[in-house]
Design a protein around this motif. Structure first.
Motif, PDB file in Angstrom:
ATOM      1  N   PRO A 231      19.917  37.387  28.427  1.00 17.22           N
ATOM      2  CA  PRO A 231      20.527  37.864  29.674  1.00 17.22           C
ATOM      3  C   PRO A 231      19.532  38.600  30.576  1.00 17.22           C
ATOM      4  CG  PRO A 231      21.262  39.204  27.812  1.00 17.22           C
ATOM      5  CD  PRO A 231      20.345  38.175  27.250  1.00 17.22           C
ATOM      6  N   ASP A 232      18.277  38.754  30.148  1.00 19.83           N
ATOM      7  CA  ASP A 232      17.301  39.523  30.930  1.00 19.83           C
ATOM      8  C   ASP A 232      17.095  38.915  32.315  1.00 19.83           C
ATOM      9  OD1 ASP A 232      17.091  41.028  28.713  1.00 19.83           O
ATOM     10  OD2 ASP A 232      15.179  40.148  28.028  1.00 19.83           O
ATOM     11  N   GLY A 233      17.107  39.784  33.314  1.00 25.88           N
ATOM     12  CA  GLY A 233      16.831  39.330  34.685  1.00 25.88           C
ATOM     13  C   GLY A 233      18.028  38.711  35.372  1.00 25.88           C
ATOM     14  N   LEU A 234      19.162  38.563  34.659  1.00 22.82           N
ATOM     15  CA  LEU A 234      20.361  37.984  35.280  1.00 22.82           C
ATOM     16  C   LEU A 234      21.347  39.094  35.669  1.00 22.82           C
ATOM     17  CD1 LEU A 234      20.858  35.009  32.806  1.00 22.82           C
ATOM     18  CD2 LEU A 234      20.142  34.833  35.189  1.00 22.82           C
ATOM     19  N   ILE A 235      22.211  38.788  36.612  1.00 21.35           N
ATOM     20  CA  ILE A 235      23.187  39.790  37.063  1.00 21.35           C
ATOM     21  C   ILE A 235      24.203  40.049  35.959  1.00 21.35           C
ATOM     22  CG2 ILE A 235      24.964  40.293  38.804  1.00 21.35           C
ATOM     23  CD1 ILE A 235      23.425  38.314  40.662  1.00 21.35           C
ATOM     24  N   GLY A 236      24.620  38.980  35.316  1.00 20.72           N
ATOM     25  CA  GLY A 236      25.554  39.136  34.202  1.00 20.72           C
ATOM     26  C   GLY A 236      26.954  38.649  34.543  1.00 20.72           C
ATOM     27  N   PRO A 237      27.684  38.220  33.508  1.00 17.18           N
ATOM     28  CA  PRO A 237      28.969  37.539  33.742  1.00 17.18           C
ATOM     29  C   PRO A 237      30.048  38.426  34.345  1.00 17.18           C
ATOM     30  CG  PRO A 237      28.589  37.872  31.395  1.00 17.18           C
ATOM     31  CD  PRO A 237      27.339  38.282  32.085  1.00 17.18           C
ATOM     32  N   LEU A 238      30.007  39.716  34.072  1.00 20.28           N
ATOM     33  CA  LEU A 238      31.083  40.580  34.558  1.00 20.28           C
ATOM     34  C   LEU A 238      31.070  40.650  36.085  1.00 20.28           C
ATOM     35  CD1 LEU A 238      33.396  42.382  33.578  1.00 20.28           C
ATOM     36  CD2 LEU A 238      31.824  44.330  33.769  1.00 20.28           C
ATOM     37  N   ILE A 239      29.898  41.013  36.635  1.00 22.12           N
ATOM     38  CA  ILE A 239      29.790  41.121  38.102  1.00 22.12           C
ATOM     39  C   ILE A 239      29.926  39.734  38.730  1.00 22.12           C
ATOM     40  CG2 ILE A 239      28.259  41.763  40.015  1.00 22.12           C
ATOM     41  CD1 ILE A 239      27.169  43.981  38.218  1.00 22.12           C
ATOM     42  N   ASP A 240      29.258  38.744  38.130  1.00 16.70           N
ATOM     43  CA  ASP A 240      29.354  37.366  38.652  1.00 16.70           C
ATOM     44  C   ASP A 240      30.809  36.936  38.758  1.00 16.70           C
ATOM     45  OD1 ASP A 240      26.624  37.015  38.808  1.00 16.70           O
ATOM     46  OD2 ASP A 240      26.451  36.096  36.824  1.00 16.70           O
ATOM     47  N   GLY A 241      31.530  37.158  37.649  1.00 22.92           N
ATOM     48  CA  GLY A 241      32.922  36.726  37.590  1.00 22.92           C
ATOM     49  C   GLY A 241      33.786  37.461  38.605  1.00 22.92           C
ATOM     50  N   LEU A 242      33.556  38.749  38.728  1.00 19.76           N
ATOM     51  CA  LEU A 242      34.352  39.551  39.667  1.00 19.76           C
ATOM     52  C   LEU A 242      34.124  39.109  41.110  1.00 19.76           C
ATOM     53  CD1 LEU A 242      34.227  43.257  38.392  1.00 19.76           C
ATOM     54  CD2 LEU A 242      36.256  41.886  38.948  1.00 19.76           C
ATOM     55  N   VAL A 243      32.842  38.976  41.469  1.00 17.20           N
ATOM     56  CA  VAL A 243      32.516  38.606  42.854  1.00 17.20           C
ATOM     57  C   VAL A 243      33.047  37.205  43.162  1.00 17.20           C
ATOM     58  CG1 VAL A 243      30.636  38.110  44.472  1.00 17.20           C
ATOM     59  CG2 VAL A 243      30.490  40.098  42.963  1.00 17.20           C
ATOM     60  N   LEU A 244      32.728  36.279  42.265  1.00 14.40           N
ATOM     61  CA  LEU A 244      33.106  34.881  42.504  1.00 14.40           C
ATOM     62  C   LEU A 244      34.633  34.718  42.511  1.00 14.40           C
ATOM     63  CD1 LEU A 244      31.657  32.176  42.902  1.00 14.40           C
ATOM     64  CD2 LEU A 244      31.828  31.802  40.448  1.00 14.40           C
ATOM     65  N   GLY A 245      35.278  35.322  41.525  1.00 10.04           N
ATOM     66  CA  GLY A 245      36.739  35.210  41.416  1.00 10.04           C
ATOM     67  C   GLY A 245      37.439  35.815  42.629  1.00 10.04           C
ATOM     68  N   SER A 246      36.981  37.008  43.033  1.00  6.93           N
ATOM     69  CA  SER A 246      37.632  37.671  44.167  1.00  6.93           C
ATOM     70  C   SER A 246      37.441  36.853  45.438  1.00  6.93           C
ATOM     71  CB  SER A 246      37.056  39.065  44.416  1.00  6.93           C
ATOM     72  OG  SER A 246      36.865  39.729  43.223  1.00  6.93           O
ATOM     73  N   LEU A 247      36.222  36.409  45.660  1.00  8.52           N
ATOM     74  CA  LEU A 247      35.952  35.642  46.889  1.00  8.52           C
ATOM     75  C   LEU A 247      36.724  34.328  46.906  1.00  8.52           C
ATOM     76  CD1 LEU A 247      32.162  36.165  47.606  1.00  8.52           C
ATOM     77  CD2 LEU A 247      34.083  36.804  49.057  1.00  8.52           C
ATOM     78  N   ALA A 248      36.777  33.677  45.738  1.00 10.43           N
ATOM     79  CA  ALA A 248      37.507  32.400  45.663  1.00 10.43           C
ATOM     80  C   ALA A 248      38.965  32.630  46.017  1.00 10.43           C
ATOM     81  CB  ALA A 248      37.376  31.812  44.261  1.00 10.43           C
ATOM     82  N   ALA A 249      39.565  33.648  45.407  1.00 12.44           N
ATOM     83  CA  ALA A 249      40.995  33.922  45.658  1.00 12.44           C
ATOM     84  C   ALA A 249      41.219  34.297  47.117  1.00 12.44           C
ATOM     85  CB  ALA A 249      41.475  35.034  44.734  1.00 12.44           C
ATOM     86  N   LEU A 250      40.350  35.161  47.626  1.00 11.15           N
ATOM     87  CA  LEU A 250      40.523  35.642  49.001  1.00 11.15           C
ATOM     88  C   LEU A 250      40.378  34.522  50.027  1.00 11.15           C
ATOM     89  CD1 LEU A 250      38.702  39.090  49.301  1.00 11.15           C
ATOM     90  CD2 LEU A 250      41.071  38.539  49.901  1.00 11.15           C
ATOM     91  N   LEU A 251      39.269  33.785  49.930  1.00 10.00           N
ATOM     92  CA  LEU A 251      38.996  32.741  50.922  1.00 10.00           C
ATOM     93  C   LEU A 251      40.046  31.634  50.864  1.00 10.00           C
ATOM     94  CD1 LEU A 251      35.110  32.366  50.858  1.00 10.00           C
ATOM     95  CD2 LEU A 251      36.512  33.034  52.792  1.00 10.00           C
ATOM     96  N   PHE A 252      40.425  31.261  49.644  1.00  9.05           N
ATOM     97  CA  PHE A 252      41.398  30.177  49.505  1.00  9.05           C
ATOM     98  C   PHE A 252      42.761  30.611  50.047  1.00  9.05           C
ATOM     99  CE2 PHE A 252      44.105  27.180  47.075  1.00  9.05           C
ATOM    100  CZ  PHE A 252      43.539  26.020  47.554  1.00  9.05           C
ATOM    101  N   ALA A 253      43.160  31.822  49.674  1.00  6.81           N
ATOM    102  CA  ALA A 253      44.465  32.310  50.149  1.00  6.81           C
ATOM    103  C   ALA A 253      44.451  32.473  51.669  1.00  6.81           C
ATOM    104  CB  ALA A 253      44.787  33.648  49.482  1.00  6.81           C
ATOM    105  N   PHE A 254      43.357  32.980  52.199  1.00  7.63           N
ATOM    106  CA  PHE A 254      43.269  33.198  53.638  1.00  7.63           C
ATOM    107  C   PHE A 254      43.274  31.853  54.377  1.00  7.63           C
ATOM    108  CE2 PHE A 254      40.981  34.863  57.488  1.00  7.63           C
ATOM    109  CZ  PHE A 254      42.028  35.667  57.895  1.00  7.63           C
ATOM    110  N   GLY A 255      42.542  30.875  53.818  1.00  2.00           N
ATOM    111  CA  GLY A 255      42.503  29.536  54.423  1.00  2.00           C
ATOM    112  C   GLY A 255      43.898  28.926  54.486  1.00  2.00           C
ATOM    113  N   LEU A 256      44.650  29.042  53.389  1.00  2.00           N
ATOM    114  CA  LEU A 256      46.006  28.470  53.356  1.00  2.00           C
ATOM    115  C   LEU A 256      46.941  29.203  54.303  1.00  2.00           C
ATOM    116  CD1 LEU A 256      46.818  27.650  49.628  1.00  2.00           C
ATOM    117  CD2 LEU A 256      46.178  26.098  51.459  1.00  2.00           C
ATOM    118  N   ARG A 257      46.746  30.520  54.385  1.00  2.00           N
ATOM    119  CA  ARG A 257      47.628  31.322  55.233  1.00  2.00           C
ATOM    120  C   ARG A 257      47.523  30.920  56.697  1.00  2.00           C
ATOM    121  NH1 ARG A 257      47.146  37.434  56.079  1.00  2.00           N
ATOM    122  NH2 ARG A 257      49.017  37.644  57.332  1.00  2.00           N
TER     123      ARG A 257
END
Lengths: 263, 321
Positions: A231-257
């Motif tokens: 895992p050296d030098g990588l951001i790591g799954p926790l932050i990756d998952g949070l950022v990606l998941g939140s953005l995916a949910a937000l953008l998709f929901a906003f697009g549909l709205r």
């Protein structure tokens, strides 16, 4: 709920058939990443002999593989979203919006096609990367967990891109304009995502831009799950998952709205 | 010309627009439309391009909501259950080239909640009835304009709608396709569906509509049965190419026996007369050197439009709103 699922599946079925019949789109979405792996990967590995510890054994082709998975998702999802324009221009979208379903259901069904096609094509590149001799993926936490992480990452990435495409497509009236804006947005995003070079070894200003780029978190997660041996030098799954998941949910929901009844 | 007020208060009327107005950004649109359509009735919204017919249709289909006034479809404001009862045919053929005819219908059937087995049967039945059953598995890209239009009609009829909304359904079609489409629409009306059609074809409207609504410059200027709209006209219509027509000559002409309505046009004169066989020779004896051309025909809805609006229907005012 049953009617929603029924309509979404009907639209998904139709979009998959449409892509399956556009063979050039299918072939090019697989050939382009393979071409980059073969030409750019081999060229950099042999011609520049990279010494970064993040590029294991100086093998740039293998380093490039997770980025090519992200790139395939990126482009195939965008191409599929362009189907929105084809349907709008042909009047088919108007005819679909005249059905009893809400505009959100119609656009959800259409986005589902883009997401699934983008995911399948990205995973096809993963399969090719596994099969092709000379590409070494470490699967540091085992291949089962690694593959599951890649699948979830690619899905989240496609949801995010579909949301973004939807927002742009509802705003931009012509397909030419859409492609122009997408290229203007996508290429910088892609180049600064860590797909081509590790972000922790570039000047600070470039690194800062890289970390502000949502795509970086998808590429990081793909590296983490499939390519990297630590895992050296990588951001790591926790932050990756949070950022990606939140953005995916937000953008998709906003697009549909923002989906309108009249197009 | 009398414009009977529809009984818009009755809840039995499936389609009602009451004082409905909608203005697009840029200013085009329609104002204060009052329309009621009964079951089994074919109503044609007649007017030139840009008159606002398509905007009225969009208010009926629920694509846009009136900014003032009300729209009621089967007693309710637009919602899923109203849309379920509407079949819509857009101005342009709306098909995906890569899909087959059957797939096109199946997609829409599923969006309207039809189940697989019944849907398959219904698709074939409709394609057969419109004379394109043998093309069911062909891709839409292989269809001519007329056949695409038939497919649009089949799609609109798929879910047995009670209200059919059609925007120029026979525009630029061959006679066979037009006939097939009109036969289908009359059949649906006989079965109790209300049918609303946008058109600028006076001949088709006169021949097929139970009621015609004249729409001009965003206003509903008249509505009645075709026979009532034409009833006050003299029997023949003359269109004269008479670019140098003087006011005094026009004044003189209106006093001739047997001459009805006279309307000055951009390049001449439109008039209705009792008997063209008497009037035409007299016209040429008196003004022959000034008249460059003449068209003679029986009076029709086109002349009723002329009389009410004051210019020919083909003199539209830009793209359709």
């Amino acid at each position: 709920m049953i009617e929603f699922a029924h309509a979404s599946l009907a639209l998904l079925n139709r979009d998959i058939r449409a892509v399956a019949r556009s063979r050039s789109q299918l072939y090019s979405s697989l050939l382009f990443p393979l071409m980059l792996l073969a030409l750019l990967g081999t060229g950099v590995s042999s011609g520049l002999s990279p010494t970064s510890p993040r590029i294991l054994n100086g093998d740039y082709t293998s380093f490039l593989a997770p980025g090519m998975i992200a790139m395939t998702a990126l482009f195939s999802s965008t191409f599929s979203s362009a189907g929105f324009y084809r349907d709008r221009e042909s009047g088919l979208l108007r005819a679909m919006l005249a059905s009893p379903h809400s505009p959100q259901t119609i656009l959800f069904g259409k986005s589902l096609g883009a997401i699934l096609i983008g995911t399948i094509q990205a995973l096809a590149v993963l399969v090719l990367a596994v099969i092709i001799p000379g590409i070494d993926l470490s699967w540091q936490y085992g291949w089962l967990g690694g593959v599951a992480t890649v699948v979830v990452t690619v899905l989240a990435l496609n949801f995010m891109l579909s949301g973004l495409s939807l927002l742009l497509a509802l705003k931009i009236k012509t397909m030419q304009g859409f492609h122009l804006v997408m290229n203007l947005v996508l290429f910088p995003l892609f180049f600064l995502s860590g797909a081509f070079f590790p972000l922790d070894e570039v000047p600070t200003w470039l690194e800062a831009i890289g970390y502000a780029n949502p795509l970086t978190y998808a590429v990081d997660l793909l590296h983490y799950a499939s390519y990297a041996d630590s895992p050296d030098g990588l951001i790591g799954p926790l932050i990756d998952g949070l950022v990606l998941g939140s953005l995916a949910a937000l953008l998709f929901a906003f697009g549909l709205r923002r989906a309108p009844r009249s197009v | 010309m009398p414009t009977p007020e529809p009984d818009i208060a009755s809840s039995q009327i499936p389609v009602r627009l009451t004082g409905a107005s909608f203005v697009w950004p840029g200013g085009r649109g329609v104002a204060d439309v009052n329309l009621a359509v009964q079951r089994g009735e074919i109503v044609t919204l007649l007017g030139p391009n840009g008159a606002g017919k398509s905007t009225i249709l969009k208010m009926l289909s629920g694509e846009v909501a009136p900014q003032r006034g009300e729209v009621s479809i089967f007693g309710e404001h637009h919602g899923p259950s109203a849309r379920r009862r509407i079949g819509l045919v857009l101005q342009e053929p709306s098909t995906d080239d890569l899909m087959t005819l059957r797939e096109t219908l199946q997609l829409h059937g599923r969006l309207f909640g039809l189940r697989r087995n019944a849907l398959y049967q219904r698709c074939q039945e409709l394609l057969d009835s419109l004379g394109i059953g043998d093309r069911a598995n062909d891709r839409c890209e292989t269809l001519s304009g007329g056949l695409r239009r038939r497919l649009d009609i089949a799609r609109a009829l798929l879910h047995h709608p009670d209200l059919l909304l059609l925007d120029e359904p026979t525009l630029a079609l061959d006679p066979d396709s037009s006939l097939a489409i009109w036969e289908t629409l009359h059949d649906r009306a006989s079965d109790g569906a209300a049918v609303v059609i946008c058109s600028n074809d006076t001949v088709e409207a006169e021949r097929n509509a139970d009621r015609v609504v004249f729409v001009n410059d965003g206003r509903q200027v008249a509505q009645d049965t075709p026979s009532s709209l034409t009833s006050g006209l003299k029997s023949d219509a003359l269109e004269l190419d008479w670019p140098e027509l003087r006011a005094a000559d026009l004044d003189e002409l209106t006093r001739w026996d047997g001459v009805g309505d006279t309307i000055r046009t951009d390049d001449g004169l439109h008039l209705t007369v009792d008997n063209s066989a008497e009037i035409v020779p007299r016209l040429f004896q008196t003004y022959g050197s000034q008249i460059a051309g003449i068209r003679i025909r029986e009076s029709s809805l086109r002349d009723a439009w002329f009389k009410i609006v004051g210019r020919p229907i083909e003199n539209g005012s830009g793209p359709e709103a």
